[in-house]
Enzyme design. Structure first.
Site, PDB file in Angstrom:
ATOM      1  N   ALA A   8     -57.361 -63.344 -46.654  1.00 23.04           N
ATOM      2  CA  ALA A   8     -58.710 -62.810 -46.886  1.00 23.04           C
ATOM      3  C   ALA A   8     -58.867 -61.443 -46.234  1.00 23.04           C
ATOM      4  O   ALA A   8     -59.824 -61.175 -45.516  1.00 23.04           O
ATOM      5  CB  ALA A   8     -59.759 -63.780 -46.365  1.00 23.04           C
ATOM      6  N   ALA A  10     -58.896 -57.135 -47.111  1.00 17.07           N
ATOM      7  CA  ALA A  10     -59.706 -56.363 -48.058  1.00 17.07           C
ATOM      8  C   ALA A  10     -59.256 -56.609 -49.500  1.00 17.07           C
ATOM      9  O   ALA A  10     -60.079 -56.880 -50.384  1.00 17.07           O
ATOM     10  CB  ALA A  10     -59.601 -54.877 -47.713  1.00 17.07           C
ATOM     11  N   LYS A 102     -47.607 -54.241 -50.837  1.00 17.13           N
ATOM     12  CA  LYS A 102     -46.783 -53.086 -51.201  1.00 17.13           C
ATOM     13  C   LYS A 102     -45.890 -52.725 -50.011  1.00 17.13           C
ATOM     14  O   LYS A 102     -46.402 -52.470 -48.919  1.00 17.13           O
ATOM     15  CB  LYS A 102     -47.688 -51.894 -51.524  1.00 17.13           C
ATOM     16  N   GLY A 130     -50.562 -51.273 -58.145  1.00 20.45           N
ATOM     17  CA  GLY A 130     -51.063 -50.120 -58.886  1.00 20.45           C
ATOM     18  C   GLY A 130     -52.238 -49.470 -58.175  1.00 20.45           C
ATOM     19  O   GLY A 130     -52.621 -49.887 -57.071  1.00 20.45           O
ATOM     20  N   SER A 132     -55.593 -48.872 -56.877  1.00 16.59           N
ATOM     21  CA  SER A 132     -56.859 -49.598 -56.758  1.00 16.59           C
ATOM     22  C   SER A 132     -57.255 -49.699 -55.307  1.00 16.59           C
ATOM     23  O   SER A 132     -56.484 -50.200 -54.488  1.00 16.59           O
ATOM     24  CB  SER A 132     -56.689 -51.011 -57.310  1.00 16.59           C
ATOM     25  N   LYS A 185     -44.856 -44.817 -52.674  1.00 14.43           N
ATOM     26  CA  LYS A 185     -46.000 -43.891 -52.737  1.00 14.43           C
ATOM     27  C   LYS A 185     -46.773 -43.870 -51.425  1.00 14.43           C
ATOM     28  O   LYS A 185     -47.395 -42.867 -51.073  1.00 14.43           O
ATOM     29  CB  LYS A 185     -46.895 -44.215 -53.932  1.00 14.43           C
ATOM     30  N   THR A 242     -53.400 -42.474 -53.922  1.00 15.59           N
ATOM     31  CA  THR A 242     -53.226 -42.629 -52.474  1.00 15.59           C
ATOM     32  C   THR A 242     -53.050 -41.285 -51.775  1.00 15.59           C
ATOM     33  O   THR A 242     -53.429 -41.135 -50.610  1.00 15.59           O
ATOM     34  CB  THR A 242     -52.025 -43.573 -52.197  1.00 15.59           C
ATOM     35  N   ARG A 249     -55.623 -45.757 -46.288  1.00 15.45           N
ATOM     36  CA  ARG A 249     -55.260 -45.846 -44.871  1.00 15.45           C
ATOM     37  C   ARG A 249     -53.962 -45.108 -44.599  1.00 15.45           C
ATOM     38  O   ARG A 249     -53.788 -44.519 -43.536  1.00 15.45           O
ATOM     39  CB  ARG A 249     -55.139 -47.328 -44.471  1.00 15.45           C
ATOM     40  N   ASN A 250     -53.039 -45.125 -45.552  1.00 18.81           N
ATOM     41  CA  ASN A 250     -51.788 -44.375 -45.384  1.00 18.81           C
ATOM     42  C   ASN A 250     -52.083 -42.886 -45.270  1.00 18.81           C
ATOM     43  O   ASN A 250     -51.570 -42.194 -44.383  1.00 18.81           O
ATOM     44  CB  ASN A 250     -50.846 -44.653 -46.555  1.00 18.81           C
TER      45      ASN A 250
HETATM   46  N1  LIG Z   1     -56.985 -52.534 -49.292  1.00 13.91           N
HETATM   47  C1  LIG Z   1     -56.657 -52.023 -50.467  1.00 13.91           C
HETATM   48  O1  LIG Z   1     -57.410 -51.208 -51.042  1.00 13.91           O
HETATM   49  C2  LIG Z   1     -55.395 -52.431 -51.143  1.00 13.91           C
HETATM   50  C3  LIG Z   1     -54.394 -53.121 -50.477  1.00 13.91           C
HETATM   51  N2  LIG Z   1     -53.246 -53.461 -51.111  1.00 13.91           N
HETATM   52  C4  LIG Z   1     -52.184 -54.165 -50.422  1.00 13.91           C
HETATM   53  O2  LIG Z   1     -52.638 -55.437 -50.015  1.00 13.91           O
HETATM   54  C5  LIG Z   1     -51.897 -55.873 -48.884  1.00 13.91           C
HETATM   55  C6  LIG Z   1     -52.878 -56.415 -47.875  1.00 13.91           C
HETATM   56  O3  LIG Z   1     -53.699 -55.318 -47.495  1.00 13.91           O
HETATM   57  P1  LIG Z   1     -55.232 -55.483 -47.119  1.00 13.91           P
HETATM   58  O4  LIG Z   1     -55.811 -56.721 -47.681  1.00 13.91           O
HETATM   59  O5  LIG Z   1     -55.886 -54.206 -47.455  1.00 13.91           O
HETATM   60  O6  LIG Z   1     -55.076 -55.597 -45.547  1.00 13.91           O
HETATM   61  P2  LIG Z   1     -56.134 -56.048 -44.471  1.00 13.91           P
HETATM   62  O7  LIG Z   1     -55.722 -55.432 -43.195  1.00 13.91           O
HETATM   63  O8  LIG Z   1     -57.524 -55.826 -44.948  1.00 13.91           O
HETATM   64  O9  LIG Z   1     -55.925 -57.629 -44.391  1.00 13.91           O
HETATM   65  C7  LIG Z   1     -54.727 -58.262 -44.133  1.00 13.91           C
HETATM   66  C8  LIG Z   1     -55.061 -59.738 -44.045  1.00 13.91           C
HETATM   67  O10 LIG Z   1     -53.876 -60.483 -43.968  1.00 13.91           O
HETATM   68  C9  LIG Z   1     -54.094 -61.536 -43.043  1.00 13.91           C
HETATM   69  N3  LIG Z   1     -52.811 -61.983 -42.541  1.00 13.91           N
HETATM   70  C10 LIG Z   1     -51.862 -61.251 -41.908  1.00 13.91           C
HETATM   71  N4  LIG Z   1     -50.807 -62.031 -41.592  1.00 13.91           N
HETATM   72  C11 LIG Z   1     -51.109 -63.266 -42.039  1.00 13.91           C
HETATM   73  C12 LIG Z   1     -50.441 -64.515 -42.011  1.00 13.91           C
HETATM   74  N5  LIG Z   1     -49.226 -64.643 -41.463  1.00 13.91           N
HETATM   75  N6  LIG Z   1     -51.066 -65.597 -42.526  1.00 13.91           N
HETATM   76  C13 LIG Z   1     -52.261 -65.473 -43.077  1.00 13.91           C
HETATM   77  N7  LIG Z   1     -52.959 -64.336 -43.158  1.00 13.91           N
HETATM   78  C14 LIG Z   1     -52.380 -63.250 -42.631  1.00 13.91           C
HETATM   79  C15 LIG Z   1     -54.969 -60.915 -41.963  1.00 13.91           C
HETATM   80  O11 LIG Z   1     -55.641 -61.910 -41.222  1.00 13.91           O
HETATM   81  C16 LIG Z   1     -55.909 -60.078 -42.821  1.00 13.91           C
HETATM   82  O12 LIG Z   1     -57.022 -60.842 -43.233  1.00 13.91           O
HETATM   83  C17 LIG Z   1     -51.121 -54.649 -48.384  1.00 13.91           C
HETATM   84  O13 LIG Z   1     -49.772 -54.772 -48.742  1.00 13.91           O
HETATM   85  C18 LIG Z   1     -51.748 -53.496 -49.126  1.00 13.91           C
HETATM   86  O14 LIG Z   1     -50.823 -52.451 -49.398  1.00 13.91           O
HETATM   87  C19 LIG Z   1     -53.042 -53.144 -52.413  1.00 13.91           C
HETATM   88  C20 LIG Z   1     -53.992 -52.464 -53.113  1.00 13.91           C
HETATM   89  C21 LIG Z   1     -55.240 -52.069 -52.547  1.00 13.91           C
HETATM   90  O1  LIG Z   2     -52.634 -49.248 -52.221  1.00 13.53           O
HETATM   91  C1  LIG Z   2     -53.734 -48.759 -52.171  1.00 13.53           C
HETATM   92  C2  LIG Z   2     -54.352 -48.072 -53.306  1.00 13.53           C
HETATM   93  O2  LIG Z   2     -53.722 -48.384 -54.507  1.00 13.53           O
HETATM   94  C3  LIG Z   2     -54.485 -48.795 -50.896  1.00 13.53           C
HETATM   95  O3  LIG Z   2     -54.031 -47.759 -50.133  1.00 13.53           O
HETATM   96  P1  LIG Z   2     -53.964 -47.875 -48.544  1.00 13.53           P
HETATM   97  O4  LIG Z   2     -53.171 -49.095 -48.222  1.00 13.53           O
HETATM   98  O5  LIG Z   2     -53.328 -46.606 -48.122  1.00 13.53           O
HETATM   99  O6  LIG Z   2     -55.389 -47.988 -48.071  1.00 13.53           O
END
Ligand SMILES: NC(=O)C1=CN([C@@H]2O[C@H](COP(=O)(O)OP(=O)(O)OC[C@H]3O[C@@H](n4cnc5c(N)ncnc54)[C@H](O)[C@@H]3O)[C@@H](O)[C@H]2O)C=CC1
Ligand SMILES: O=C(CO)COP(=O)(O)O
Length: 320
Positions: A8, A10, A102, A130, A132, A185, A242, A249-250
């Protein structure tokens, strides 16, 4: 197909909100207190503040309940994925497992689909990636992503199941290309942030994006991925987003590095670990990845910004 989202953060929360437009969705978090808080507020104030949960979205910290669905989205950060699968997914699982992260593992150099395949060889492994931002998806803004699955029929079913009114999915069987684009990327976005943060200007950023894309494509070719995938949403599309938005964040980590400011180390910045993983992976292959190497050195404190830029600019002149 009913869907659950594990993690859960973002992105997982945003995907669950979007998918709930089509039917019931379960969002799983490991922390029961966080789940109780989300249940009470009908929002994820910790990771995605300001967006209310739709009725169809239910929350749980019970992993068995979350696993009892047709499609399972894995929305934990890349470096946590293997451990997460080992803890929660049976090695003989035949589930539909879709990676939503990613990057490449520093320890092994594997991407998300490879990690899933190794953990559960009989499962259907896919990746959703992709351009987003979670906040955009959650607010219902139009977004297009790539769903990559080597099994074409399973990929078609997942494409249908995970497309929503505002989330349009394109499909490919080239999982390796999709993994590479999404991972690489982020590293280039850090470099672009550094350039802007250091006051080097928009032209420098355009050069880094273009030459960055060139090195992304070079590595993809070397690894046998399709260059067309790199030119699609999961590669070029996400590179553009990005490298040009402070929502990333990157990119923001790069801005801080370039400006000499501090950065919250608890932020999920996938490109940092991935830069190190790629440097290790390419050490023996000889694939030329100058921007990625520069980012890895900057992150490790092995070089400063002026020296790094001078080194990039003084490389031997060559054809484009
Ligand atoms: N935030 C964005 O806009 C986007 C993020 N992503 C990708 O999504 C992936 C996750 O990123 P976010 O959700 O943004 O990160 P975030 O920092 O918002 O959340 C990460 C979540 O993973 C949970 N977590 C970490 N280790 C865990 C484990 N062992 N067991 C259960 N839960 C665990 C944390 O408690 C946290 O809720 C990344 O690889 C990111 O590149 C892809 C596209 C968009
Ligand atoms: O992957 C993403 C956009 O597609 C989110 O980018 P960041 O992880 O750098 O915030």
């Amino acid at each position: 197909m009913n869907v659950s989202v594990l993690g859960a953060g973002a992105f997982g929360t945003a995907l669950a909100i979007s998918l709930a437009q089509k039917g019931k969705v379960t969002l799983w978090a490991r922390n029961a207190e966080h789940v109780a808080d989300m249940q009470a507020s009908r929002a994820n104030g910790l990771r995605l503040p300001g967006v209310q949960f739709p009725e169809n979205l239910s929350l749980t910290s019970d992993i068995a309940q979350a696993l009892a669905t047709d499609v399972i989205l894995l929305a934990v950060p890349m470096q946590q994925l293997a451990g997460f699968l080992a803890d929660h997914i049976a090695p003989d699982s035949t589930a539909n497992l879709v990676a939503c992260c990613k990057g490449f593992e520093v320890a092994t150099g594997r991407g998300p689909v490879s990690v899933i395949r190794d953990a559960a060889p009989q499962a259907t492994a896919a990746i959703l990636t992709g351009p987003s931002f979670a906040a955009d998806i959650a607010r219902g803004l139009p977004t297009a992503l790539t769903l990559a699955c080597a099994d074409e029929d399973a990929g078609k079913r997942l494409q249908q199941a995970l497309t929503t009114p505002n989330l349009r999915l394109y499909r490919t069987t080239d999982t390796q290309g999709a993994e590479l684009g999404g991972a690489l990327k982020n590293v280039i976005a850090i470099a672009c942030g550094v350039a802007i943060g250091a006051g080097l200007g928009q032209s420098a950023r355009a050069a880094l994006m273009t030459r960055g894309f060139s090195e992304m494509t070079r590595l993809a070719q070397h690894m046998g991925a399709e260059t067309a995938t790199l030119a699609g949403l999961s590669g070029f599309g996400d590179l553009v987003l990005t490298c040009t938005s402070e929502q990333s964040r990157n990119y923001r980590l790069g801005l801080s590095l370039g400006a000499g400011d501090s950065f919250d180390p608890t932020t999920t910045v996938e490109g940092a670990a991935t830069a190190r993983a790629i440097v290790q992976m390419t050490q023996t292959s000889g694939v030329d990845m100058p921007i990625t190497q520069t980012v890895a050195r900057l992150l490790d404190g092995a070089a400063d910004v002026p020296t790094s830029m001078a080194a990039l600019l003084s490389r031997p002149l060559k054809e484009e």
